[in-house]
Scaffold this motif. Structure first.
Motif, PDB file in Angstrom:
ATOM      1  N   VAL A 686      18.912 -37.382 -27.185  1.00  0.00           N
ATOM      2  CA  VAL A 686      18.212 -37.693 -28.435  1.00  0.00           C
ATOM      3  C   VAL A 686      17.107 -36.655 -28.579  1.00  0.00           C
ATOM      4  O   VAL A 686      16.159 -36.627 -27.788  1.00  0.00           O
ATOM      5  CB  VAL A 686      17.636 -39.117 -28.415  1.00  0.00           C
ATOM      6  N   GLN A 687      17.213 -35.800 -29.597  1.00  0.00           N
ATOM      7  CA  GLN A 687      16.334 -34.631 -29.685  1.00  0.00           C
ATOM      8  C   GLN A 687      15.707 -34.504 -31.060  1.00  0.00           C
ATOM      9  O   GLN A 687      16.337 -34.823 -32.078  1.00  0.00           O
ATOM     10  CB  GLN A 687      17.133 -33.347 -29.395  1.00  0.00           C
ATOM     11  N   ASN A 688      14.467 -33.995 -31.069  1.00  0.00           N
ATOM     12  CA  ASN A 688      13.899 -33.472 -32.301  1.00  0.00           C
ATOM     13  C   ASN A 688      14.133 -31.963 -32.313  1.00  0.00           C
ATOM     14  O   ASN A 688      14.809 -31.428 -31.441  1.00  0.00           O
ATOM     15  CB  ASN A 688      12.413 -33.828 -32.416  1.00  0.00           C
ATOM     16  N   ARG A 689      13.561 -31.279 -33.290  1.00  0.00           N
ATOM     17  CA  ARG A 689      13.826 -29.840 -33.391  1.00  0.00           C
ATOM     18  C   ARG A 689      13.314 -29.070 -32.176  1.00  0.00           C
ATOM     19  O   ARG A 689      13.970 -28.146 -31.684  1.00  0.00           O
ATOM     20  CB  ARG A 689      13.216 -29.297 -34.676  1.00  0.00           C
ATOM     21  N   ALA A 690      12.160 -29.443 -31.684  1.00  0.00           N
ATOM     22  CA  ALA A 690      11.607 -28.751 -30.515  1.00  0.00           C
ATOM     23  C   ALA A 690      12.476 -28.981 -29.285  1.00  0.00           C
ATOM     24  O   ALA A 690      12.737 -28.054 -28.506  1.00  0.00           O
ATOM     25  CB  ALA A 690      10.179 -29.216 -30.261  1.00  0.00           C
ATOM     26  N   ASP A 691      12.938 -30.218 -29.108  1.00  0.00           N
ATOM     27  CA  ASP A 691      13.819 -30.514 -27.966  1.00  0.00           C
ATOM     28  C   ASP A 691      15.112 -29.712 -28.041  1.00  0.00           C
ATOM     29  O   ASP A 691      15.588 -29.170 -27.032  1.00  0.00           O
ATOM     30  CB  ASP A 691      14.158 -32.007 -27.931  1.00  0.00           C
ATOM     31  N   ALA A 692      15.694 -29.647 -29.228  1.00  0.00           N
ATOM     32  CA  ALA A 692      16.952 -28.909 -29.396  1.00  0.00           C
ATOM     33  C   ALA A 692      16.759 -27.432 -29.101  1.00  0.00           C
ATOM     34  O   ALA A 692      17.610 -26.788 -28.476  1.00  0.00           O
ATOM     35  CB  ALA A 692      17.480 -29.109 -30.811  1.00  0.00           C
ATOM     36  N   ALA A 693      15.632 -26.868 -29.538  1.00  0.00           N
ATOM     37  CA  ALA A 693      15.373 -25.450 -29.289  1.00  0.00           C
ATOM     38  C   ALA A 693      15.206 -25.180 -27.800  1.00  0.00           C
ATOM     39  O   ALA A 693      15.744 -24.197 -27.259  1.00  0.00           O
ATOM     40  CB  ALA A 693      14.132 -25.006 -30.055  1.00  0.00           C
ATOM     41  N   LEU A 694      14.456 -26.048 -27.099  1.00  0.00           N
ATOM     42  CA  LEU A 694      14.250 -25.856 -25.665  1.00  0.00           C
ATOM     43  C   LEU A 694      15.562 -25.984 -24.900  1.00  0.00           C
ATOM     44  O   LEU A 694      15.832 -25.221 -23.973  1.00  0.00           O
ATOM     45  CB  LEU A 694      13.240 -26.874 -25.144  1.00  0.00           C
ATOM     46  N   GLU A 695      16.390 -26.942 -25.268  1.00  0.00           N
ATOM     47  CA  GLU A 695      17.671 -27.125 -24.593  1.00  0.00           C
ATOM     48  C   GLU A 695      18.585 -25.929 -24.818  1.00  0.00           C
ATOM     49  O   GLU A 695      19.303 -25.500 -23.905  1.00  0.00           O
ATOM     50  CB  GLU A 695      18.344 -28.405 -25.104  1.00  0.00           C
ATOM     51  N   ALA A 696      18.558 -25.374 -26.034  1.00  0.00           N
ATOM     52  CA  ALA A 696      19.409 -24.215 -26.323  1.00  0.00           C
ATOM     53  C   ALA A 696      18.955 -22.979 -25.551  1.00  0.00           C
ATOM     54  O   ALA A 696      19.771 -22.137 -25.176  1.00  0.00           O
ATOM     55  CB  ALA A 696      19.400 -23.931 -27.822  1.00  0.00           C
ATOM     56  N   ALA A 697      17.625 -22.859 -25.319  1.00  0.00           N
ATOM     57  CA  ALA A 697      17.105 -21.668 -24.643  1.00  0.00           C
ATOM     58  C   ALA A 697      17.137 -21.786 -23.126  1.00  0.00           C
ATOM     59  O   ALA A 697      16.963 -20.782 -22.433  1.00  0.00           O
ATOM     60  CB  ALA A 697      15.674 -21.407 -25.100  1.00  0.00           C
ATOM     61  N   ARG A 698      17.351 -22.984 -22.599  1.00  0.00           N
ATOM     62  CA  ARG A 698      17.271 -23.195 -21.156  1.00  0.00           C
ATOM     63  C   ARG A 698      18.208 -22.306 -20.345  1.00  0.00           C
ATOM     64  O   ARG A 698      17.784 -21.731 -19.332  1.00  0.00           O
ATOM     65  CB  ARG A 698      17.541 -24.663 -20.845  1.00  0.00           C
ATOM     66  N   PRO A 699      19.488 -22.125 -20.716  1.00  0.00           N
ATOM     67  CA  PRO A 699      20.360 -21.274 -19.883  1.00  0.00           C
ATOM     68  C   PRO A 699      19.867 -19.835 -19.778  1.00  0.00           C
ATOM     69  O   PRO A 699      20.075 -19.188 -18.751  1.00  0.00           O
ATOM     70  CB  PRO A 699      21.716 -21.354 -20.608  1.00  0.00           C
ATOM     71  N   TYR A 700      19.213 -19.324 -20.816  1.00  0.00           N
ATOM     72  CA  TYR A 700      18.757 -17.934 -20.775  1.00  0.00           C
ATOM     73  C   TYR A 700      17.573 -17.769 -19.832  1.00  0.00           C
ATOM     74  O   TYR A 700      17.396 -16.715 -19.233  1.00  0.00           O
ATOM     75  CB  TYR A 700      18.404 -17.467 -22.180  1.00  0.00           C
ATOM     76  N   GLY A 701      16.744 -18.805 -19.721  1.00  0.00           N
ATOM     77  CA  GLY A 701      15.653 -18.746 -18.758  1.00  0.00           C
ATOM     78  C   GLY A 701      16.171 -18.666 -17.336  1.00  0.00           C
ATOM     79  O   GLY A 701      15.664 -17.900 -16.509  1.00  0.00           O
ATOM     80  N   THR A 702      17.210 -19.441 -17.042  1.00  0.00           N
ATOM     81  CA  THR A 702      17.824 -19.387 -15.715  1.00  0.00           C
ATOM     82  C   THR A 702      18.435 -18.017 -15.452  1.00  0.00           C
ATOM     83  O   THR A 702      18.289 -17.451 -14.362  1.00  0.00           O
ATOM     84  CB  THR A 702      18.902 -20.478 -15.596  1.00  0.00           C
ATOM     85  N   LEU A 703      19.119 -17.480 -16.468  1.00  0.00           N
ATOM     86  CA  LEU A 703      19.727 -16.155 -16.328  1.00  0.00           C
ATOM     87  C   LEU A 703      18.668 -15.092 -16.077  1.00  0.00           C
ATOM     88  O   LEU A 703      18.828 -14.211 -15.223  1.00  0.00           O
ATOM     89  CB  LEU A 703      20.525 -15.817 -17.596  1.00  0.00           C
ATOM     90  N   LEU A 704      17.547 -15.172 -16.810  1.00  0.00           N
ATOM     91  CA  LEU A 704      16.490 -14.185 -16.642  1.00  0.00           C
ATOM     92  C   LEU A 704      15.879 -14.268 -15.249  1.00  0.00           C
ATOM     93  O   LEU A 704      15.609 -13.241 -14.613  1.00  0.00           O
ATOM     94  CB  LEU A 704      15.412 -14.403 -17.710  1.00  0.00           C
TER      95      LEU A 704
END
Length: 832
Positions: A686-704
C-alpha cells in the motif's frame, strides 16, 4: 658430500636482484595479488554459481518420467469435457500402455509469512501444490517428516526448510497468501521434497486435492514409466493424445533445457565479475609499469655497469623480465588463496537462487589456478616489457651518469597523439549522444580515457604551473617545492595519476548512471500513480478478487477502483488494449478529466477512449468500435489507456494489477496505514507517491553499492601507486632532502612537502577521472530517451574526500622516512 644443486643462471640472477630490491617490488606485487584475487574469485564464484543453478534446475520429482504442460495454461480450473488438460485427457493417459502412474498436478503461486509477518523464501520459487495421498495416507512425492497430510481447506503442510525458516511446528497457525488473499490455516504436516523450487530457496505449501484444484486448476500431468518402458517411448505415445496447445517433455529433455539455462546464467555472472577484475588488472598494470620504469631509471648505472663487464642488451632485457616473471609468479601464488577467500565472501553476500543450495567452492580448481598464473605472470611481464627494453637500451657510458630524463621531442610526439585521440574520443561521445548504442558509448569513453592518459604528462606540467602561485601563497616554500617536484618527472606523475584516473572514472560513471536510472524510476513511478494511494502486489504475487471491496469499506477511502488489464476485440483478429475499471468511481479515484460523454455510462457494451486514441481513430462519443460504442473521451495517465471498459468486460481469469484509492483531503497517510492493517497481507504493498518512488529506486541503490564496492579496489591500487611513486621520489632525493634539512627545514616541513606532492598527483588523477567518467556517463544517459541526467554530488564529493584521505594515509611511510633521514649522511648521499 655432493654439492647442493644450483639454480639456472636465468633464474638465479633475477632472483638475487629481486631479493636485493624486495621492498621496491612489494607494491607492484601487491597490486598484481589483488588483480589475481579478483580473477580467481570471479572464476571460483562463477563456477559455484553455475553448479548451484544447474543443480537446482536438474532436481525433479522421482515419479515424473514425462511431464505434460500447456503453453498457456488456463487461469481457472479445467471444466469436465473442456479442451486442454482436463479429466478426459487424464482418463486417456491412465489407460496408456507403459504408464505405471498418472498424477494430476494443480500448482500456483503461494507465499508463506513468517512469525514477523514478512514473506519467507524466494518469491520467484514459492508455490502451492496438491497433496495426493496414497492408500496409506501419504504422498510419495512429498514424504512426511512430521504430522500428516492436509485433508480440508483449513489445513496445509509445509516443506521442512520453509517450516524451519519461518519457525513453525505442527499444530501452529500459519499465514499463507494464495491468489492474492491472506488467510490463516493450521499446519498439520511437514514434508521433504526433491523439488527444484525448494532447492532454489522457495517454499512449497501443500493443500488438499480439492482445495488445490479449486484454486489453481489442472496445470500439468506427470507420467511414471513402467519397468521396461523408456521415457522417450512413453512421451511419444502420450503426444498422440495431446491437444495442439500441450506438450510432453521427458525428464532428460527437461534437464537438458535446465542445464543450458544454468550454463548461460553462470557464464553471465562470471562475465560480470571478470569485467570488474579486468578493471583492477588494468590499474595494476599501470602500477607495475610505473614501478619498473622508476626502477629502470634508478638502476641505470647498475645496468650500464653490466654492459661494461660484458652483458649484452638481451642479458639486461632477460634480467628485468625475469624479475617481472618472478614477481608475477609470487603474486599468483598469494593471489589464488586470497581469491578463494573472496569467492567465499561473494557466496555469503550474493547467494545463488535464495542460497538454498550449498554448492561447494572448487578451491583447488585447475582452470582457476592456471588462469591465476597466466593473469599474474602475463600482466606483470606485459607491463614490464617497455621498461625492460629501456633498461636494455642503456649504453655502457651511462655508468658515469645516474639517469636521463625523457626528451622533449618524445613528449611533443606523445602530446600530439594524445590531443588527437582525446579529440576523437570527445567527438565520438558527442556523435553518439543521439544514438541508443551503449556499447559504442563505452568504446568512446575508453578512447577518451586513453587520450587523457597520453596527455597526462603535459597536463601535469600545466597543473603545476597553474597551482604554483596559489600554493606558494598558501604553503610558502613547501608549496613551491611540492609543485616543482611533481613537475620534475611528468611521465612518472602521469603514470601514477592515470591509475587513479581509471578507478575514479569508473566509479563516477557508475554513480551517475545509477543515479540517473534511479531518478528515472522514481519519476516514472510517481507519474504512473493515478491516485493518492494504490495497492499493488509484490513480484510474482497477485491481488485477490475481493480485495478492492475490502479497501472500499475502509473509513476515509472516498473512491476505489481495481484496474484489470484486458483487451477489446475489434474483429479481423485485431485487438485494442484496455483497462477494466469500476465506471462509478474511476473518474474520482484516478482524477480523470472527461472531455466528452460520461464514464458512468460504460455499462455493459460501452467503451471510453483517451483523447489521443480517439483522435488517432477519428472517433467521438456515439461512434461504434468493434461490438462496443464510445460513451466517453477522457484525459488521464498513460497507465489508464488507451481505453476503459467496465469490470464485467474483463476476461475470465484476468486479475487486477492495481487498486486505485482516493483519500479524503489531508488523510492520505492515515488511510494508507488503515488499509495495511485491514488487508494484513505481506504480499500487497500500500503506497503513496513517495513510497512508490522509493520502491522503484531501491534496486538501483543496491546496484550502485555493489558496483562501487567492486570498483573501489581499483582506486585502492591507484593509491598504492602513489605510495610507490613517493617512496621512489624520497630515495632519489635523499641528498636534496639532506641539504634542505641542513639549511633549516624542520622535519614537519619535509613531510609536508611530500604530502603536498602526493595530493597534487591525486588531484590530477581525480580531475581527469571525474571529467572522463562524467562525460561518458552523461552521454550514456543521453542515449536513453526517457532518462534525465542526475549527478550524485554528495557521493562524488565523498569519493574524492576518501581518495584524498587514502592518499594522505598511504604516503605516511614515505613522509616518515623523509623526515627521519639523518642530516649529515643524507646531505652526502648521491641519490638513489
Amino acid at each position: 658430500m655432493p654439492a647442493a644443486p644450483r639454480l639456472p643462471r636465468a633464474v638465479a640472477r633475477p632472483l638475487r636482484s629481486l631479493w636485493a630490491h624486495a621492498s621496491r617490488f612489494a607494491l607492484p606485487a601487491l597490486a598484481v595479488v589483488l588483480g589475481v584475487a579478483c580473477v580467481t574469485g570471479a572464476l571460483l564464484y562463477g563456477g559455484s554459481a553455475r553448479t548451484a543453478i544447474e543443480h537446482t534446475r536438474r532436481v525433479a520429482p522421482p515419479d515424473a518420467s514425462v511431464t505434460i504442460t500447456q503453453e498457456q495454461p488456463p487461469a481457472g480450473p479445467a471444466e469436465p469435457g473442456a479442451g486442454g488438460l482436463g479429466p478426459g485427457l487424464l482418463e486417456q493417459l491412465r489407460a496408456l500402455p507403459g504408464a505405471a502412474g498418472v498424477r494430476a498436478v494443480a500448482e500456483g503461486s503461494t507465499f508463506v509469512a513468517g512469525r514477523d509477518g514478512t514473506l519467507v523464501g524466494s518469491r520467484t520459487n514459492s508455490a502451492g501444490v496438491n497433496y495426493v495421498p496414497d492408500s496409506n495416507g501419504s504422498d510419495p512425492r512429498y514424504p512426511l517428516a512430521a504430522g500428516r497430510g492436509p485433508r480440508s481447506a483449513g489445513e496445509v503442510a509445509l516443506d521442512r526448510r520453509a517450516a524451519d525458516r519461518a519457525g513453525y511446528r505442527v499444530g501452529d497457525r500459519v499465514r499463507v497468501v494464495v491468489q492474492g488473499e491472506a488467510r490463516d490455516v493450521r499446519l498439520v504436516g511437514v514434508f521433504t521434497a526433491r523439488d527444484a523450487r525448494v532447492a532454489s530457496g522457495g517454499t512449497l505449501t501443500a493443500f488438499d486435492e480439492a482445495t488445490a484444484r479449486r484454486r489453481f486448476g489442472l496445470t500439468a500431468i506427470s507420467l511414471t514409466a513402467a519397468d521396461g518402458t523408456g521415457e522417450a517411448r512413453l512421451a511419444a505415445r502420450a503426444r498422440k493424445l495431446l491437444p495442439p496447445q500441450a506438450e510432453a517433455v521427458t525428464r532428460s529433455e527437461a534437464q537438458a533445457r535446465s542445464a543450458a539455462g544454468a550454463s548461460a546464467a553462470g557464464d553471465k555472472t562470471t562475465g560480470l565479475l571478470l569485467s570488474f577484475a579486468a578493471v583492477v588488472l588494468l590499474v595494476a598494470g599501470f602500477l607495475v609499469a610505473n614501478t619498473f620504469a622508476m626502477l629502470t631509471a634508478a638502476r641505470a648505472r647498475e645496468h650500464a655497469l653490466l654492459r661494461v663487464v660484458g652483458a649484452t642488451r638481451g642479458n639486461v632485457l632477460r634480467l628485468v623480465l625475469g624479475e617481472a616473471l618472478l614477481v608475477g609468479t609470487a603474486a599468483s601464488a598469494v593471489g589464488y588463496p586470497l581469491g578463494a577467500a573472496l569467492a567465499m565472501a561473494l557466496k555469503a553476500c550474493l547467494p545463488v537462487d535464495g542460497g538454498a543450495v550449498a554448492a561447494p567452492l572448487p578451491l583447488m580448481s585447475l582452470p582457476a589456478g592456471l588462469a591465476a598464473l597466466a593473469v599474474g605472470v602475463g600482466v606483470t611481464a606485459l607491463a614490464a616489457y617497455v621498461p625492460a627494453r629501456r633498461a636494455a637500451a642503456v649504453a655502457p657510458m651511462a655508468a658515469l651518469r645516474t639517469g636521463e630524463p625523457p626528451t622533449p621531442a618524445a613528449l611533443r610526439r606523445r602530446n600530439t597523439v594524445g590531443c588527437c585521440v582525446t579529440g576523437f574520443g570527445a567527438l565520438l561521445l558527442w556523435y553518439l549522444s543521439d544514438t541508443p548504442d551503449l556499447d559504442m558509448v563505452t568504446v568512446a569513453g575508453a578512447v577518451l580515457m586513453t587520450g587523457l592518459m597520453l596527455l597526462t604528462p603535459w597536463l601535469a606540467v600545466g597543473l603545476g604551473a597553474l597551482l604554483r602561485g596559489p600554493l606558494r601563497r598558501l604553503a610558502g616554500v613547501h608549496g613551491t617545492l611540492a609543485v616543482e617536484n611533481a613537475r620534475r618527472n611528468p611521465r612518472r606523475t602521469a603514470a601514477t595519476a592515470s591509475a587513479l584516473m581509471v578507478g575514479l572514472a569508473l566509479v563516477t560513471a557508475a554513480g551517475i548512471g545509477a543515479a540517473s536510472l534511479s531518478g528515472m524510476a522514481e519519476r516514472d513511478a510517481a507519474r504512473a500513480m493515478a491516485s493518492d494511494l494504490h495497492v499493488v502486489p509484490v513480484d510474482f504475487a497477485e491481488i485477490g478478487d475481493g480485495t478492492a471491496r475490502r479497501v472500499a469499506r475502509v473509513p476515509g477511502a472516498e473512491a476505489v477502483t481495481p484496474t484489470v488489464p484486458t483487451g477489446v476485440e475489434l474483429g479481423a483478429g485485431r485487438e485494442l488494449g484496455a483497462v477494466a475499471v469500476d465506471p462509478r468511481t474511476v473518474g474520482r479515484a484516478a482524477g480523470l478529466t472527461v472531455a466528452a460523454g460520461h464514464l458512468d455510462r460504460l455499462g455493459r457494451d460501452g467503451i471510453a477512449l483517451s483523447r489521443t486514441e480517439a483522435d488517432s481513430r477519428g472517433l467521438r462519443v456515439g461512434s461504434p468500435l468493434g461490438d462496443r460504442r464510445v460513451v466517453a473521451v477522457y484525459d488521464g495517465p498513460e497507465r489508464l489507456g488507451p481505453a476503459l471498459v467496465p469490470l464485467s468486460a474483463a476476461r475470465p481469469g484476468e486479475r487486477p494489477d492495481e487498486i486505485l484509492v482516493r483519500a479524503a483531503p489531508g488523510r492520505t497517510d492515515a488511510l494508507r496505514d488503515r488499509i495495511r492493517d485491514t488487508l494484513d497481507n505481506p504480499a500487497l504493498l500500500v503506497q503513496n507517491r513517495a513510497d512508490a518512488a522509493l520502491e522503484a529506486a531501491r534496486p538501483y541503490g543496491t546496484l550502485l553499492t555493489l558496483t562501487t564496492a567492486l570498483l573501489s579496489v581499483a582506486v585502492l591500487i591507484g593509491a598504492l601507486g602513489v605510495v610507490g611513486t613517493m617512496a621512489m621520489s624520497v630515495r632519489e632525493r635523499t641528498r636534496e632532502i639532506g641539504v634542505l634539512r641542513a639549511l633549516g627545514m624542520h622535519r614537519r616541513g619535509v613531510a609536508w612537502v611530500i604530502r603536498l606532492e602526493a595530493l597534487l598527483i591525486c588531484a590530477l588523477g581525480a580531475f581527469l577521472g571525474l571529467a572522463a567518467g562524467t562525460a561518458t556517463a552523461l552521454t550514456a544517459v543521453a542515449t536513453q530517451p526517457a532518462a534525465e541526467p542526475r549527478i550524485p554530488w554528495l557521493q562524488l564529493l565523498l569519493a574524492l574526500a576518501l581518495t584524498a584521505a587514502l592518499t594522505a594515509l598511504a604516503t605516511l611511510p614515505s613522509t616518515r622516512r623523509a623526515a627521519n633521514l639523518p642530516v649529515v649522511s643524507a646531505a652526502g648521499a648521491e641519490g638513489a
